[in-house]
Design a protein around this motif. Structure first.
Motif, PDB file in Angstrom:
ATOM      1  N   TRP A  25      50.699  45.803  47.238  1.00  0.00           N
ATOM      2  CA  TRP A  25      52.075  45.725  46.766  1.00  0.00           C
ATOM      3  C   TRP A  25      52.320  44.343  46.180  1.00  0.00           C
ATOM      4  O   TRP A  25      51.748  43.360  46.636  1.00  0.00           O
ATOM      5  N   TYR A  26      53.193  44.275  45.181  1.00  0.00           N
ATOM      6  CA  TYR A  26      53.639  43.017  44.598  1.00  0.00           C
ATOM      7  C   TYR A  26      55.156  42.994  44.550  1.00  0.00           C
ATOM      8  O   TYR A  26      55.788  44.022  44.303  1.00  0.00           O
ATOM      9  N   ARG A  27      55.728  41.812  44.778  1.00  0.00           N
ATOM     10  CA  ARG A  27      57.134  41.579  44.489  1.00  0.00           C
ATOM     11  C   ARG A  27      57.181  41.052  43.062  1.00  0.00           C
ATOM     12  O   ARG A  27      56.387  40.201  42.691  1.00  0.00           O
ATOM     13  N   LEU A  28      58.097  41.569  42.260  1.00  0.00           N
ATOM     14  CA  LEU A  28      58.172  41.170  40.863  1.00  0.00           C
ATOM     15  C   LEU A  28      59.153  40.024  40.676  1.00  0.00           C
ATOM     16  O   LEU A  28      60.296  40.108  41.099  1.00  0.00           O
ATOM     17  N   GLY A  29      58.686  38.971  40.045  1.00  0.00           N
ATOM     18  CA  GLY A  29      59.546  37.850  39.694  1.00  0.00           C
ATOM     19  C   GLY A  29      59.991  37.976  38.250  1.00  0.00           C
ATOM     20  O   GLY A  29      60.285  39.069  37.766  1.00  0.00           O
ATOM     21  N   ARG A  30      59.987  36.868  37.537  1.00  0.00           N
ATOM     22  CA  ARG A  30      60.413  36.833  36.135  1.00  0.00           C
ATOM     23  C   ARG A  30      59.452  37.632  35.259  1.00  0.00           C
ATOM     24  O   ARG A  30      58.246  37.491  35.350  1.00  0.00           O
ATOM     25  N   ARG A  31      60.000  38.472  34.385  1.00  0.00           N
ATOM     26  CA  ARG A  31      59.180  39.240  33.449  1.00  0.00           C
ATOM     27  C   ARG A  31      59.094  38.498  32.120  1.00  0.00           C
ATOM     28  O   ARG A  31      60.054  37.864  31.676  1.00  0.00           O
ATOM     29  N   VAL A  32      57.923  38.575  31.485  1.00  0.00           N
ATOM     30  CA  VAL A  32      57.738  38.027  30.141  1.00  0.00           C
ATOM     31  C   VAL A  32      57.228  39.142  29.236  1.00  0.00           C
ATOM     32  O   VAL A  32      56.715  40.151  29.704  1.00  0.00           O
ATOM     33  N   ALA A  33      57.363  38.951  27.947  1.00  0.00           N
ATOM     34  CA  ALA A  33      56.848  39.915  26.973  1.00  0.00           C
ATOM     35  C   ALA A  33      55.321  39.819  26.937  1.00  0.00           C
ATOM     36  O   ALA A  33      54.757  38.744  27.185  1.00  0.00           O
ATOM     37  N   PRO A  34      54.630  40.918  26.615  1.00  0.00           N
ATOM     38  CA  PRO A  34      53.163  40.869  26.522  1.00  0.00           C
ATOM     39  C   PRO A  34      52.662  39.785  25.572  1.00  0.00           C
ATOM     40  O   PRO A  34      51.586  39.247  25.760  1.00  0.00           O
TER      41      PRO A  34
END
Length: 113
Positions: A93-102
């Motif tokens: 499992w992972y907790r998701l932080g800040r998302r960035v574009a590919p």
């Protein structure tokens, strides 16, 4: 758990869960030495190959095998729910932080800092 979490698999979350449970059950049967039901499908001229599967790229913190701050490419992704900030790869499992574009990672791979 919303069905949209599994949209790229082309099935509902319930169907995917049932399929993975069946797969695990069948692997346990084979591991005990029982031959699985014969398949009607024969594959000739076969070879092992690799294919692309959904995964996560990012910078982990607290990973048991990867140093904090080092890049990560996860194993195959089975669950992703951005609204809950959770993802499940084959491994963990992972907790998701800040998302960035590919493109962020495309640029970073082309010109490492």
């Amino acid at each position: 758990m919303s069905d949209s979490s599994f949209a790229w698999f082309g099935m509902t979350s319930e169907a995917l869960i049932a399929h993975l449970r069946q797969l695990a059950d069948e692997l346990e049967i084979v591991e005990r030495g029982t031959t699985p039901l014969a398949s009607k499908v024969l594959i000739n001229d076969w070879a092992l190959a690799r294919r692309t599967v959904p995964c996560l790229m990012g910078i982990p913190t607290g990973h048991p095998k990867i140093e904090d701050g080092s890049p990560l490419c996860s194993s195959g992704l089975y669950y992703l729910d951005e609204s809950r900030g959770l993802a499940r790869s084959f491994s963990r499992w992972y907790r998701l932080g800040r998302r960035v574009a590919p493109e962020f990672w495309n640029q970073k791979i082309k010109s490492p800092q």
